[in-house]
Design an enzyme around this catalytic site. Structure first.
Site, PDB file in Angstrom:
ATOM      1  N   PRO A  34       0.800  -1.198   0.108  1.00  0.00           N
ATOM      2  CA  PRO A  34      -0.074   0.116  -0.076  1.00  0.00           C
ATOM      3  C   PRO A  34       1.133   1.211   0.105  1.00  0.00           C
ATOM      4  CG  PRO A  34      -0.290  -1.211   2.042  1.00  0.00           C
ATOM      5  CD  PRO A  34       0.798  -1.915   1.184  1.00  0.00           C
TER       6      PRO A  34
ATOM      7  N   GLY B 265       3.912   3.823   5.258  1.00  0.00           N
ATOM      8  CA  GLY B 265       5.102   3.614   6.026  1.00  0.00           C
ATOM      9  C   GLY B 265       5.778   2.101   5.720  1.00  0.00           C
ATOM     10  N   LEU B 266       5.490   1.877   4.460  1.00  0.00           N
ATOM     11  CA  LEU B 266       6.101   0.264   4.210  1.00  0.00           C
ATOM     12  C   LEU B 266       7.123   0.437   3.196  1.00  0.00           C
ATOM     13  CD1 LEU B 266       2.751  -1.890   4.402  1.00  0.00           C
ATOM     14  CD2 LEU B 266       4.544  -1.712   5.912  1.00  0.00           C
ATOM     15  N   GLY B 267       7.426   1.461   2.641  1.00  0.00           N
ATOM     16  CA  GLY B 267       8.535   1.891   1.689  1.00  0.00           C
ATOM     17  C   GLY B 267       8.100   1.623   0.189  1.00  0.00           C
ATOM     18  N   SER B 268       6.778   1.701   0.010  1.00  0.00           N
ATOM     19  CA  SER B 268       6.250   1.639  -1.160  1.00  0.00           C
ATOM     20  C   SER B 268       7.067   2.084  -2.593  1.00  0.00           C
ATOM     21  CB  SER B 268       4.674   1.764  -1.525  1.00  0.00           C
ATOM     22  OG  SER B 268       4.542   2.277  -2.643  1.00  0.00           O
TER      23      SER B 268
ATOM     24  N   ALA C  41      10.119   3.253  -2.487  1.00  0.00           N
ATOM     25  CA  ALA C  41      11.490   2.912  -2.691  1.00  0.00           C
ATOM     26  C   ALA C  41      11.436   1.373  -3.185  1.00  0.00           C
ATOM     27  CB  ALA C  41      12.322   2.698  -1.419  1.00  0.00           C
ATOM     28  N   ALA C  42      10.366   0.592  -2.968  1.00  0.00           N
ATOM     29  CA  ALA C  42      10.473  -0.792  -3.489  1.00  0.00           C
ATOM     30  C   ALA C  42      10.089  -0.985  -5.127  1.00  0.00           C
ATOM     31  CB  ALA C  42       9.136  -1.626  -2.639  1.00  0.00           C
TER      32      ALA C  42
ATOM     33  N   ASP D  90      14.984   3.480   3.942  1.00  0.00           N
ATOM     34  CA  ASP D  90      13.992   2.845   3.026  1.00  0.00           C
ATOM     35  C   ASP D  90      14.807   1.893   1.960  1.00  0.00           C
ATOM     36  OD1 ASP D  90      11.948   4.085   4.805  1.00  0.00           O
ATOM     37  OD2 ASP D  90      10.707   4.456   3.081  1.00  0.00           O
TER      38      ASP D  90
HETATM   39  O1  PMV Z   1       7.276   6.438   5.967  1.00  0.00           O
HETATM   40  P1  PMV Z   1       8.366   5.733   5.455  1.00  0.00           P
HETATM   41  O2  PMV Z   1       8.036   4.119   5.510  1.00  0.00           O
HETATM   42  O3  PMV Z   1       8.941   6.144   4.379  1.00  0.00           O
HETATM   43  O4  PMV Z   1       9.358   5.974   6.673  1.00  0.00           O
HETATM   44  C1  PMV Z   1      10.163   7.067   6.640  1.00  0.00           C
HETATM   45  C2  PMV Z   1      11.050   7.100   8.083  1.00  0.00           C
HETATM   46  C3  PMV Z   1      11.550   8.422   8.416  1.00  0.00           C
HETATM   47  O5  PMV Z   1      12.541   7.986   9.138  1.00  0.00           O
HETATM   48  C4  PMV Z   1      10.345   9.054   9.128  1.00  0.00           C
HETATM   49  C5  PMV Z   1      12.050   9.174   7.220  1.00  0.00           C
HETATM   50  C6  PMV Z   1      13.493   8.808   6.756  1.00  0.00           C
HETATM   51  O6  PMV Z   1      13.771   9.210   5.712  1.00  0.00           O
HETATM   52  O7  PMV Z   1      14.121   7.979   7.443  1.00  0.00           O
END
Ligand code: PMV
Length: 312
Positions: free
Chosen positions: A100, A104-107, A109-110, A151
């Site tokens: 999704p 917060g799961l790095g979609s 970058a993946a 990520d």
């Molecule tokens: O929201 P995500 O899964 O892209 O995680 C971001 C993590 C942070 O520490 C908030 C930002 C970062 O660049 O590390």
């Protein structure tokens, strides 16, 4: 010619936000949840490089060098092709992702990592992880502004990492498998915004933000020791502490707090938001015997999706 490549989702175990400010964070891939990119020759009559992601179709003209590419996926393809000294071929790159977005799961970058690998394969190259990592980081900057790099690192190397910005990658081995439930609030939130707000807090209320950020770094160092020792109750307690500090940094939300409370009340060892916060996902550290009741409690408390993953 058909080339396919994929990359996993990731979860941040502890240390998000503080990692942007130079402190360590722990993260792990979620290999069961992936984004895939497939490169196929264009159908007759379609020219240039096309990127198809669900309903969205991006067309890049043959001469991509002259194009101002704002879109992340197009930028990924462009960077790989430039590195291989190739102009845009007559290809369609189709993206399929089970991850999704904005949760917060790095979609992002993946998907970029999958596109980078598939395009490299299609020009007869394999791209080194270190090169792909640098490239996906470039693309992440479009989404995030000032990403820490965690990520792209955990997703490209697909290994658990103890990550400190601008330092050599350190992975870790767990003393005992860590079972996690990942629960989605269903609310989307942009990491760029929460990272920006933490930076503002850092400048406007340093007496509040700076100790909280330093304390997160200390929690992460202790969590690494607990992970290595297989001390899961300690890890859970540290996750709770981390969530409290993230609340201080204003990046939790009522939805996240509700799920965190529900998981703890149902017997989780600990629970916290994961990733940028304000929405997206939280994680609960569970044991085999508490996984089912905690999952039920999370759904009852409004989680739109709950999945299980094991860091081992
Ligand atoms: O929201 P995500 O899964 O892209 O995680 C971001 C993590 C942070 O520490 C908030 C930002 C970062 O660049 O590390």
């Amino acid at each position: 010619m058909i080339s396919t490549a994929s990359a996993p989702a990731k979860i941040i175990l502890l240390g998000e936000h503080a990692v942007v400010h130079g402190h360590p964070a722990l993260a792990a891939p979620v290999s069961a949840l992936r984004a895939a990119a497939t490169v196929t020759p264009n159908a007759p009559g379609e020219s240039g490089l096309r990127i198809v992601a669900g309903e969205t179709v991006i067309n890049l003209p043959a001469d991509i060098q002259s194009q101002t590419v704002q879109d992340a996926l197009a930028l990924t393809a462009r960077l790989v092709l430039e590195a291989a000294d190739r102009s845009a071929p007559n290809w369609t790159i189709t993206i399929e992702s089970a991850i999704p977005i904005a949760s917060g799961l790095g979609s992002g970058a993946a998907v970029s990592a999958a596109v980078g690998r598939a395009v490299a394969l299609s020009v007869g190259r394999t791209i080194a992880d270190s090169d792909l990592n640098a490239l996906v980081y470039e693309v992440e900057r479009l989404h995030h502004g000032t990403p820490s790099g965690i990520d792209n690192t955990v997703i490209v190397y697909e290994r658990p990492v103890y990550f400190v910005r601008d330092q050599i990658l350190e992975t870790f081995s767990v003393g005992s498998p860590v079972m996690l439930l990942v629960a989605d609030t269903g609310k989307r939130a942009l990491t760029r915004d929460s990272v920006g707000d933490v930076r503002k807090l850092y400048d406007s209320q340093p007496e509040l933000a700076q100790p909280a950020i330093r304390a997160i770094g200390e929690v992460v160092r202790q969590a690494r020791a607990a992970l290595i020792a297989g001390d899961l109750p300690r890890l859970g307690a540290l996750a709770d502490e981390n969530h409290l500090l993230l609340q201080t940094l204003t990046v939790s939300s009522p939805e996240l707090d509700t799920l965190v409370q529900a998981a703890r009340a149902a017997g989780a060892l600990g629970a916290k938001l994961s990733g940028g916060g304000r929405g997206g996902n939280m994680i609960a550290f569970v044991q085999p015997e508490t996984a089912q009741p905690v999952e039920a409690a999370l759904r009852q408390a409004g989680a739109v999706n709950v999945s299980q993953t094991i860091v081992s």
